[in-house]
Design a protein around this motif. Structure first.
Motif, mmCIF file in Angstrom:
data_model
loop_
_atom_site.group_PDB
_atom_site.id
_atom_site.type_symbol
_atom_site.label_atom_id
_atom_site.label_comp_id
_atom_site.label_asym_id
_atom_site.label_seq_id
_atom_site.Cartn_x
_atom_site.Cartn_y
_atom_site.Cartn_z
ATOM 1 N N LEU A 20 10.963 -3.534 1.894
ATOM 2 C CA LEU A 20 11.788 -4.104 0.489
ATOM 3 C C LEU A 20 10.361 -4.257 0.065
ATOM 4 O O LEU A 20 10.309 -3.506 -1.118
ATOM 5 C CB LEU A 20 11.282 -5.235 0.949
ATOM 6 N N LEU A 21 8.991 -3.360 0.501
ATOM 7 C CA LEU A 21 8.133 -3.295 -0.006
ATOM 8 C C LEU A 21 7.726 -2.073 -0.275
ATOM 9 O O LEU A 21 7.480 -1.863 -1.816
ATOM 10 C CB LEU A 21 6.852 -3.245 0.650
ATOM 11 N N PHE A 22 8.490 -0.903 -0.039
ATOM 12 C CA PHE A 22 8.489 0.109 -0.451
ATOM 13 C C PHE A 22 9.163 0.137 -1.285
ATOM 14 O O PHE A 22 8.861 1.256 -2.563
ATOM 15 C CB PHE A 22 9.003 1.469 0.770
ATOM 16 N N ALA A 23 10.465 -0.264 -1.280
ATOM 17 C CA ALA A 23 11.330 -0.575 -2.206
ATOM 18 C C ALA A 23 11.065 -1.188 -3.988
ATOM 19 O O ALA A 23 10.846 -0.629 -4.821
ATOM 20 C CB ALA A 23 12.586 -1.045 -2.498
ATOM 21 N N ALA A 24 10.035 -2.186 -3.269
ATOM 22 C CA ALA A 24 9.239 -2.725 -4.541
ATOM 23 C C ALA A 24 8.139 -1.274 -5.193
ATOM 24 O O ALA A 24 7.709 -1.784 -6.427
ATOM 25 C CB ALA A 24 8.127 -4.515 -3.744
ATOM 26 N N SER A 25 7.560 -0.859 -4.556
ATOM 27 C CA SER A 25 6.639 -0.491 -4.887
ATOM 28 C C SER A 25 6.843 1.369 -5.821
ATOM 29 O O SER A 25 6.841 1.794 -6.443
ATOM 30 C CB SER A 25 5.663 0.764 -4.019
ATOM 31 N N ARG A 26 7.902 1.311 -5.398
ATOM 32 C CA ARG A 26 9.474 2.207 -6.056
ATOM 33 C C ARG A 26 10.317 1.727 -7.553
ATOM 34 O O ARG A 26 10.557 2.175 -8.122
ATOM 35 C CB ARG A 26 10.180 3.323 -5.133
ATOM 36 N N GLY A 27 9.997 0.681 -7.527
ATOM 37 C CA GLY A 27 11.057 0.290 -8.508
ATOM 38 C C GLY A 27 12.115 -0.210 -8.218
ATOM 39 O O GLY A 27 13.114 -0.110 -9.292
#
Length: 72
Positions: A20-27
């Motif tokens: 989830l955090l990786f998805a947030a970092s990529r938008g």
């Protein structure tokens, strides 16, 4: 046996939080929407106590921030 199961469940939670955090970092709002709509708590934090909302805000991604706020 109980400890092994708890350890495995904790590892899965950590992996999903990282995802989830990786998805947030990529938008990546599609992944965020999918995970949260399937019941994943967007307030879960990583080892540094960072949440997806914090990561999205640090990256300046207003779409991620809005989406996460909608999921409360």
């Amino acid at each position: 046996m109980k400890e092994l199961i708890e350890m495995h469940m904790s590892k899965q939670l950590d992996d999903q939080t990282t995802r989830l955090l990786f998805a947030a970092s990529r938008g990546d709002t599609a992944t965020i929407s999918l995970m949260c709509s399937q019941g994943f708590d967007p307030n879960n934090a990583d080892y540094d106590s960072r949440t997806a909302l914090m990561v999205g805000a640090m990256r300046g991604s207003t779409e991620v921030v809005k989406q996460l706020l909608d999921f409360k």
